[in-house]
Design a protein around this motif. Structure first.
Motif, short mmCIF file in Angstrom:
data_model
loop_
_atom_site.label_atom_id
_atom_site.label_comp_id
_atom_site.label_asym_id
_atom_site.label_seq_id
_atom_site.Cartn_x
_atom_site.Cartn_y
_atom_site.Cartn_z
N LEU B 146 -121.77 -6.29 -28.93
CA LEU B 146 -123.11 -6.85 -28.79
C LEU B 146 -123.75 -7.02 -30.16
O LEU B 146 -123.84 -6.07 -30.93
CB LEU B 146 -123.96 -5.94 -27.92
N PHE B 147 -124.18 -8.21 -30.43
CA PHE B 147 -124.84 -8.56 -31.68
C PHE B 147 -124.10 -8.02 -32.91
O PHE B 147 -124.65 -7.26 -33.69
CB PHE B 147 -126.30 -8.04 -31.65
N PRO B 148 -122.82 -8.43 -33.06
CA PRO B 148 -122.08 -7.97 -34.24
C PRO B 148 -122.56 -8.67 -35.51
O PRO B 148 -123.25 -9.70 -35.44
CB PRO B 148 -120.64 -8.35 -33.92
N ASP B 149 -122.17 -8.08 -36.62
CA ASP B 149 -122.49 -8.63 -37.93
C ASP B 149 -121.92 -10.05 -38.02
O ASP B 149 -120.73 -10.25 -37.80
CB ASP B 149 -121.82 -7.70 -38.98
N PRO B 150 -122.74 -11.07 -38.35
CA PRO B 150 -122.23 -12.46 -38.29
C PRO B 150 -121.28 -12.85 -39.42
O PRO B 150 -120.45 -13.72 -39.21
CB PRO B 150 -123.50 -13.31 -38.31
N HIS B 151 -121.39 -12.23 -40.58
CA HIS B 151 -120.53 -12.60 -41.72
C HIS B 151 -120.39 -14.11 -41.86
O HIS B 151 -119.36 -14.69 -41.56
CB HIS B 151 -119.15 -11.95 -41.59
N PHE B 152 -121.46 -14.73 -42.35
CA PHE B 152 -121.50 -16.20 -42.39
C PHE B 152 -120.47 -16.83 -43.31
O PHE B 152 -119.87 -17.83 -42.98
CB PHE B 152 -122.91 -16.64 -42.83
N GLY B 177 -107.37 -7.30 -15.95
CA GLY B 177 -108.56 -7.33 -15.12
C GLY B 177 -109.78 -6.77 -15.84
O GLY B 177 -110.91 -6.98 -15.40
N GLY B 178 -109.56 -6.05 -16.94
CA GLY B 178 -110.67 -5.52 -17.74
C GLY B 178 -111.47 -6.65 -18.37
O GLY B 178 -110.97 -7.76 -18.53
N ILE B 179 -112.72 -6.35 -18.70
CA ILE B 179 -113.61 -7.42 -19.17
C ILE B 179 -114.14 -7.12 -20.57
O ILE B 179 -114.47 -5.97 -20.90
CB ILE B 179 -114.77 -7.64 -18.19
N ILE B 180 -114.17 -8.17 -21.39
CA ILE B 180 -114.71 -8.07 -22.74
C ILE B 180 -116.03 -8.83 -22.76
O ILE B 180 -116.11 -9.97 -22.29
CB ILE B 180 -113.66 -8.60 -23.73
N TYR B 181 -117.11 -8.18 -23.19
CA TYR B 181 -118.45 -8.79 -23.22
C TYR B 181 -118.86 -9.01 -24.67
O TYR B 181 -118.82 -8.06 -25.45
CB TYR B 181 -119.49 -7.86 -22.58
N THR B 182 -119.23 -10.24 -25.01
CA THR B 182 -119.76 -10.46 -26.36
C THR B 182 -121.09 -11.21 -26.25
O THR B 182 -121.27 -12.03 -25.35
CB THR B 182 -118.81 -11.30 -27.24
N ILE B 183 -122.00 -10.91 -27.14
CA ILE B 183 -123.28 -11.63 -27.18
C ILE B 183 -123.79 -11.62 -28.63
O ILE B 183 -123.53 -10.67 -29.37
CB ILE B 183 -124.31 -10.99 -26.23
N GLY B 190 -121.58 -17.22 -32.10
CA GLY B 190 -121.33 -17.36 -30.66
C GLY B 190 -120.20 -18.33 -30.40
O GLY B 190 -119.31 -18.06 -29.58
N GLU B 191 -120.23 -19.46 -31.11
CA GLU B 191 -119.16 -20.45 -30.96
C GLU B 191 -117.82 -19.88 -31.41
O GLU B 191 -116.79 -20.09 -30.78
CB GLU B 191 -119.48 -21.71 -31.78
N TRP B 192 -117.86 -19.16 -32.51
CA TRP B 192 -116.63 -18.55 -33.06
C TRP B 192 -116.02 -17.56 -32.06
O TRP B 192 -114.83 -17.62 -31.76
CB TRP B 192 -116.97 -17.85 -34.39
N MET B 193 -116.86 -16.69 -31.51
CA MET B 193 -116.34 -15.67 -30.59
C MET B 193 -115.78 -16.34 -29.33
O MET B 193 -114.73 -15.96 -28.83
CB MET B 193 -117.44 -14.66 -30.24
N GLN B 239 -123.55 -15.92 -25.11
CA GLN B 239 -122.62 -14.94 -24.56
C GLN B 239 -121.22 -15.53 -24.46
O GLN B 239 -121.06 -16.73 -24.28
CB GLN B 239 -123.05 -14.54 -23.15
N ALA B 240 -120.22 -14.68 -24.55
CA ALA B 240 -118.85 -15.06 -24.21
C ALA B 240 -118.26 -13.87 -23.48
O ALA B 240 -118.14 -12.79 -24.05
CB ALA B 240 -118.05 -15.40 -25.46
#
Lengths: 429, 249
Positions: B146-152, B177-183, B190-193, B239-240
């Motif tokens: 969640l809200f990781p460092d963007p490293h532009f 079946g496990g789930i990975i949540y990114t935001i 967001g596009e990268w993830m 989100q992804a």
């Protein structure tokens, strides 16, 4: 510039020059057709069948910096060499022509050829493993340039070893962060190898080398790894299960006293399994000679059976190799860019016969080595080596390996001092 | 830490953030000086979950199923703890001061609410390097980024916590079946993830229906400190959310 930064700078400079020191490597053709020694940027090849020196045919001009990794393919048709010049060279071992050049972005630390000979894989200093697909042994004299595709990565950790499993199902990579990763080798490796089968975790310092041991009962084999923690471990690599740990340094009585500090155990530098899978030869950083471990696959254990010492010239091997058709174990001790010496590099080749079960291993004298004087002249460069060069070589190899693989430790005060300017270190009342 | 628990709020008895001032970023590439477990079996989870895990019995006891990577101040973990009281969950954070805060926060919550929050804990580690040292293959059912460092900068993209190579390791730790949540609130990241996950053969996107049915999705932006900050400022989030699948070979 304050005093601290000056000392740091000189330290850095020393480190740089020591890093340039590369240990000599040795590789034997899988069916004992030829023998290669890599020393510095030079590849020396000897034809064991014709008993003659091989002249390399290379359209470009060979390696320009230290060679760090060499390997024959499983069927012996291909040979690959790579190193600090960021160039991977793939050779046809019939003609010893360089047939492919692959450019890497970073320095290369390990290479491997897939068992079917279709792919060459190499690892760089950033921990990325790359792969190139080959279109067979083309006969044209021109060197073909290939572009590699990234396949997998250890997160920013130097990869110290890369091998395909005996059945070709997995590609195994070891790193300086104590990890051995077993990855399924995919049908389309150019699209990446994403499926991690297991991690072999148990070493407490960098993994320096590993090999597979197999016999008729266990054709898929087991993995044997050596480490900076002075142990050799036996693994069931498909599940990552640690089966046995052999405390080589302590058991062989190789404890070194380091003045006021703690006793340190010597690093395992290389491993080589006999073709019947019953023995593993181990090169240890401070041991003149090799240790033989007996490897009992049915009870899954490793134990020291013999210490073969080569004391008359303080021969501490930097690399070991054997073939699947002979019971000869080849050893090399050597280093490039030896500072302050008349001869800039040293390479000394020895051989031990009867490397296998139920036999008494014998250290061969120079005259008894296959190829004899001709071989030694080709691979060593000269026949007689001064005694004092050996001790300096051992020291240089040790320092270079420690600088490369051991993480720099700062004591608590030093660490706090370096963080002094950080906002979160300021005191709040 | 400060003496006499002066860092605890007098009214809520929870730790106050201003005593845990931390840097916003930490370099994931630098060599680590904190202890790292040799392997998952070397982690003593009875220290993390004293009421739920008994140290002597490692085989049958419960295992951690949720991992919040870069948990920050632990907002999501605290919400999840009561939503999934039967599930063990752990936060992983690289900044030592922040880890310290989360530790104190959990201890204070346990004290204030007896019997609750026994299933959450936190470790200081570099999860980009040491995931396999903490979790066995297929141990996890949910992972949060969640809200990781963007490293532009492009040269720093390899420091991003979601990357094609690191996804291999996350796929290893997650069960099928496990789930990975990114935001994130950074559109580019967001596009990268999303593109990393979409391009990976071992992940598939959740459908809109599945996203709506999942109670955890709503927490991504509402429960975390970063998420609250974004909504306070009226920002957008991206989100992804993907499921671990068996790759088609």
């Amino acid at each position: 510039m304050d005093v601290e930064s000056i000392t740091e700078e000189t330290e850095l400079h020393d480190k740089q020059s020591e890093l340039d020191v590369a240990p000599a490597l040795i590789a034997v053709h899988p069916t004992h057709h030829s023998l290669v020694v890599a020393i510095g940027s030079e590849l020396r090849v000897f034809d064991l069948q014709g008993s003659c020196c091989v002249i390399l045919g290379d359209g470009s001009s060979g390696h320009k910096d230290s060679i760090r990794a060499v390997s024959y393919g499983a069927n012996g048709k291909l040979f690959v060499s790579a190193g600090d010049d960021k160039l991977v060279k793939i050779w046809n071992t019939d003609t010893w022509q360089c047939i492919y050049n692959v450019s890497s972005e970073k320095r290369v630390t390990a290479v491997a050829i897939s068992n079917d000979g279709h792919y060459v894989s190499f690892a760089d200093k950033f921990g990325v493993v790359w792969v190139v697909e080959l279109e067979g042994l083309h006969q044209s004299s021109a060197v073909v340039e290939k572009k590699p595709a990234p396949m997998l990565s250890h997160y920013c950790s130097i990869i110290t070893g890369l091998e395909f499993s005996p059945d070709g199902k997995y590609i195994v990579s070891a790193d300086r962060d104590f990890k051995i990763r077993v990855t399924a080798f995919p049908t389309k490796p150019l699209e990446g190898a994403h499926e991690i089968q297991s991690f072999c975790l148990g070493h407490t310092k960098f993994v320096s080398c590993f090999t597979f041991v197999c016999n008729q009962e266990y054709p898929q084999g087991f993995l044997v790894s050596g480490s900076g923690d002075s142990t050799v471990c036996l693994w069931e690599y498909e599940s990552g299960t640690l089966l046995n740990t052999c405390e080589v340094g302590a058991e062989a009585g190789l404890l070194q006293s380091n003045g006021s500090e703690e006793d340190i155990l010597p690093v395992i530098t290389d491993l080589c399994a006999s073709r019947d899978g019953s023995l593993v030869a181990v090169a240890v950083q401070s041991l003149p000679g090799v240790l033989l471990l007996s490897c009992n696959l049915s009870v899954k254990s490793l134990s020291i059976v013999r210490k073969i010492t080569i004391t008359e010239e303080a021969f501490i091997p930097t690399c070991l190799s054997t073939s699947s058709t002979s019971e000869l174990l080849w050893l090399v001790m050597g280093v490039s860019n030896l500072k302050g010496s008349v001869s800039p590099s040293l390479a000394r080749v020895r051989a031990i016969s009867c490397f296998g079960q139920n036999s008494e291993p014998i250290i061969l004298a120079d005259s008894e080595i296959p190829g004899g004087e001709q071989l030694l002249k080709t691979l060593q460069g000269n026949l007689s080596i001064e005694k004092e060069v050996f001790s300096r070589t051992a020291e240089a190899v040790k320092i270079a390996m420690n600088n490369l693989l051991i993480k720099k430790e700062y004591n608590v005060e030093n660490r706090e001092y370096r963080k002094r300017g950080r906002n979160d270190k300021k005191k709040y009342k | 830490m400060l003496e006499n628990e002066a860092y605890l709020s007098k009214t809520t008895h929870l730790p106050r953030k201003r005593f845990f001032r931390a840097r916003a970023h930490s370099n994931p590439l630098s060599d680590s000086h904190f202890p790292v477990p040799i392997s998952p079996s070397h982690v003593d989870y009875s220290l993390h979950y004293p009421q739920l895990v008994v140290s002597s019995d490692t085989t049958s006891s419960k295992k951690v199923e949720f991992a919040d990577i870069g948990c920050g101040f632990g907002g999501l973990l605290i919400s999840l703890a009561t939503l999934f009281p039967e599930t063990l969950m752990i936060g992983m954070e690289l900044r030592d001061k922040v880890t310290e805060y989360v530790k104190e926060r959990i201890l204070a919550l346990r004290k204030a609410n007896p019997g609750q929050y026994q299933n959450v804990s936190v470790v200081r580690t570099n999860s980009m390097k040491y995931i396999p040292n903490y979790f066995q293959k297929a141990q996890l059912s949910k992972m949060f980024f969640l809200f990781p460092d963007p490293h532009f900068k492009e040269k720093n993209h390899r420091r991003r916590v979601i990357s094609p190579y690191l996804l291999d390791e996350y796929a290893y730790a997650l069960r099928v079946g496990g789930i990975i949540y990114t935001i994130t609130d950074v559109e580019e990241l967001g596009e990268w993830m999303n593109s990393c996950l979409a391009g990976h053969p071992m992940f598939e996107a959740l459908t809109q229906k599945e996203l709506e049915a999942d109670p955890v999705v709503k927490l991504l932006s509402s429960a975390t400190e970063e998420g609250q900050k974004v909504s306070r400022n009226g920002g957008q989030t991206f989100q992804a959310i993907y499921r671990r699948i068996t790759p088609i070979s």
